[in-house]
Design an enzyme around this catalytic site. Structure first.
Site, mmCIF file in Angstrom:
data_model
loop_
_atom_site.group_PDB
_atom_site.id
_atom_site.type_symbol
_atom_site.label_atom_id
_atom_site.label_comp_id
_atom_site.label_asym_id
_atom_site.label_seq_id
_atom_site.Cartn_x
_atom_site.Cartn_y
_atom_site.Cartn_z
ATOM 1 N N HIS A 1 -1.118 -4.579 73.846
ATOM 2 C CA HIS A 1 -1.501 -4.032 72.536
ATOM 3 C C HIS A 1 -2.647 -4.842 71.927
ATOM 4 C CE1 HIS A 1 -0.011 -2.189 68.483
ATOM 5 N NE2 HIS A 1 -1.305 -2.453 68.440
ATOM 6 N N ASP B 1 -1.319 -7.576 69.125
ATOM 7 C CA ASP B 1 -1.937 -6.617 68.198
ATOM 8 C C ASP B 1 -3.272 -7.184 67.717
ATOM 9 O OD1 ASP B 1 -2.477 -4.400 66.722
ATOM 10 O OD2 ASP B 1 -0.953 -4.726 65.195
ATOM 11 N N ASN C 1 -7.904 3.612 68.461
ATOM 12 C CA ASN C 1 -8.487 3.880 67.131
ATOM 13 C C ASN C 1 -9.921 3.361 67.027
ATOM 14 O OD1 ASN C 1 -7.529 1.225 67.132
ATOM 15 N ND2 ASN C 1 -6.979 1.227 64.967
HETATM 16 O O1 DOR Z 1 -2.963 -4.419 60.959
HETATM 17 C C1 DOR Z 1 -3.267 -3.553 61.753
HETATM 18 N N1 DOR Z 1 -4.525 -3.432 62.201
HETATM 19 N N2 DOR Z 1 -2.330 -2.705 62.164
HETATM 20 C C2 DOR Z 1 -2.626 -1.635 62.904
HETATM 21 O O2 DOR Z 1 -1.737 -0.912 63.258
HETATM 22 C C3 DOR Z 1 -4.025 -1.317 63.253
HETATM 23 C C4 DOR Z 1 -4.832 -2.540 63.261
HETATM 24 C C5 DOR Z 1 -6.303 -2.277 63.286
HETATM 25 O O3 DOR Z 1 -6.745 -1.386 64.030
HETATM 26 O O4 DOR Z 1 -7.031 -3.005 62.606
HETATM 27 ZN ZN ZN Z 2 -0.043 -0.655 64.841
HETATM 28 ZN ZN ZN Z 3 -2.415 -2.222 66.776
#
Ligand code: DOR
Ligand code: ZN
Ligand code: ZN
Length: 421
Positions: free
Chosen positions: A57, A302, A91
């Site tokens: 992720h 993340d 994204n």
């Molecule tokens: O904090 C976040 N940033 N959560 C997400 O789910 C997306 C991510 C982003 O793309 O910056």
């Molecule tokens: Zn997320």
């Molecule tokens: Zn994410």
């Protein structure tokens, strides 16, 4: 091409042993003590030799947001963080919801030649939550999973169809769990500290409702599902209880959720802003318990790099996310292994074998005949996290100044040294 990794302690899911590893043409050909070979040698004495770490992720931002990160900088940061394989969220702009973008990312990553980059396709077109994306075509082009990360698919019927369709192509949905209506513009956890700071809170139920829905769909349809970045104690409990019934649910969490609490938002540092939000100590401790008992299968970063200008604004307007790929191993080692929560083999499993199993990737272990994706770390090396030293364009971390143990010394991908000496 041969490479000998000599004198280290080899770690895999079963345990640790002193051994050398001989690599030839991208494969591990021998793991044994006292291998002697006249070839390029990587001195691993005093170091630990791990299966190449896998981060399922991350956000690489290319195409579209190259000011925050691109495939070159993100993949370079990944190997510096010890990762040999990463999976990148869709994204981007355009959203990765079709085979062209999947192919673009794979082509760019191959040209960059650092770690393996596996695109994750969007569940719905444009991540708009309305029409399913080109799932079959994306699978054909190399997408390894599906996600509308950043948000949940609000419509439960569409989510049902997505799971059924994805499953037909052998892909899993990785679910960002937040009910947008219930979040209602909240930027931090709803609780004492949101009241204290005057920042708008987001209630745990916003996350838990979506976790419960994904579990309900998975259970009813008998289709596997994966829950992204769990941040609530109640979410951990939902997953634990589903697993005990045999539901095919897996889950991940991140260092910021098992190390930090929302006490840090009181400084209004926008580097603490992330979705879902950092919560309270009861949540932090529950995530640690979940990691311990297997309710949480995987540690991900993340990795969400942002430009300084996206963060140097008032808290409500700041972009959400933490640049985490270069700090994940050291933070996890320091706060989980050194703290006595997990053994080193257990940590390594959550950062390599489990993500490989969940997504069906090659790798995640060290065995003769296996792919030579290898990470060498110095567990005794102590240092202070300094975001100005990050290779990632994103310097947005709340961990600047944190003292950690565990330095990545070398990262080997398909038998080639991609980071370190
Ligand atoms: O904090 C976040 N940033 N959560 C997400 O789910 C997306 C991510 C982003 O793309 O910056
Ligand atoms: Zn997320
Ligand atoms: Zn994410």
């Amino acid at each position: 091409m041969k490479l000998l990794i000599k004198g280290g302690t080899v770690v895999d899911c079963d345990g640790e042993k002193k051994a050398d590893i001989l690599v030839e043409d991208g494969k591990i050909v021998k793991i044994a003590a006292g291998i002697n070979e006249d070839c390029k040698t990587l001195d691993a004495s005093g170091k630990h030799v791990l299966p190449g770490l896998i981060d399922m992720h991350v956000h690489l931002r290319e195409p579209g947001f190259e000011g925050k990160e691109d495939i070159q900088s993100g993949a370079s940061a990944a190997v510096a963080g010890g990762f040999t394989q990463i999976c990148c969220m869709p994204n981007t702009n355009p959203v990765c919801d079709n085979a062209v973008v999947v192919t673009y990312i794979k082509t760019r990553a191959a040209a960059v030649g650092k770690c393996k980059v596996h695109p994750i396709g969007a569940i719905t077109r444009g991540e708009q939550g309305e029409a399913l994306s080109d799932i079959g075509k994306m699978k054909e082009a190399g997408a390894v999973a599906l996600s509308d990360d950043g948000k949940s698919v609000a419509n439960s019927h569409i989510m049902r169809l997505a799971m059924e369709y994805a499953n037909g192509f052998g892909l899993k949905c990785l679910c960002h769990c937040e009910d947008k209506d219930l979040v209602d513009g909240g930027v931090v956890n709803e609780g004492y500290n949101s009241t204290l700071t005057g920042l708008k809170g987001s209630i745990r139920a916003a996350e838990d409702i979506m976790i419960a829905r994904e579990i309900a769909l998975s259970e009813s349809l008998n289709i596997p599902v994966h829950i992204c970045h769990v941040s609530t104690y109640s979410g951990v409990e939902l997953i634990r209880s589903a697993k005990s019934r045999g539901v095919k649910v897996t889950a991940e969490s991140c260092p910021h959720y098992f190390i930090l609490t929302d006490d840090i938002i009181t400084g209004y540092d926008t580097n603490t802003k992330v979705n879902p939000p950092i919560r309270e100590d009861i949540d932090r401790r529950a995530i640690i318990e979940g990691l311990k008992d297997g309710s949480i299968d995987v540690i991900v970063t993340d990795h969400a790099p942002h430009a300084l200008k996206d963060k140097q604004v008032e808290y409500n307007l700041a972009a959400s996310g933490i640049s985490g790929i270069e700090t994940s191993f050291a933070l996890s080692y320091t706060y989980l292994v050194k703290a006595g929560v997990l053994t080193l083999p257990q940590l390594v499993r959550k950062m390599s074998a489990r993500p490989a199993e969940i997504l069906g990737l090659d790798g995640g272990d060290l065995r003769e005949g296996g792919v030579a994706d290898i990470t060498v770390v110095d567990l005794g090396a102590k240092y202070t996290i300094d975001p100005s030293e990050f290779i990632s364009k994103g310097k947005n971390t709340p961990f600047g100044g944190t003292e950690v143990y565990g330095k990545v010394c070398a990262t080997v991908v398909d038998g080639d040294i991609k980071f370190g000496a």
